[in-house]
Design a protein around this motif. Sequence first.
Motif: not given
Length: 113
Positions: A55-56, A59-61, A64
């Motif tokens: 997670i670190t 990168r966020r997307t 879903s």
Amino acid sequence: MARRIVHQLVDDIDGTLLEVGEGETVHFSVNGVAYEIDLTNAHAEELREALAPYITAGRRTAASGSRTSAPRKRAARNSDSSAIRAWAKEQGLDVSERGRISAEVLEAYNAAH
């Protein structure tokens, strides 16, 4: 006669019965597939610790289910479908009262006009 339906959560890893206020349902996704799992508080923490380095580094997307490619455009609709249906019936062609007009009927109509 009365009926009582009891909904119990059970830890999906070791089968521990989760009492009210204990444990949680954890949601996660991998390769575009969403999952949920019922876990004790300890197992939920273990899962978070195991995923923490990924997670670190990740990168966020978007949420879903979002598309990565441009959405497909709908085919242009013929604005005079009632005229096409009437013409097709006069020609003895099979055409439905509603819904999509077949490509064959459209081709015949366009060729005649």
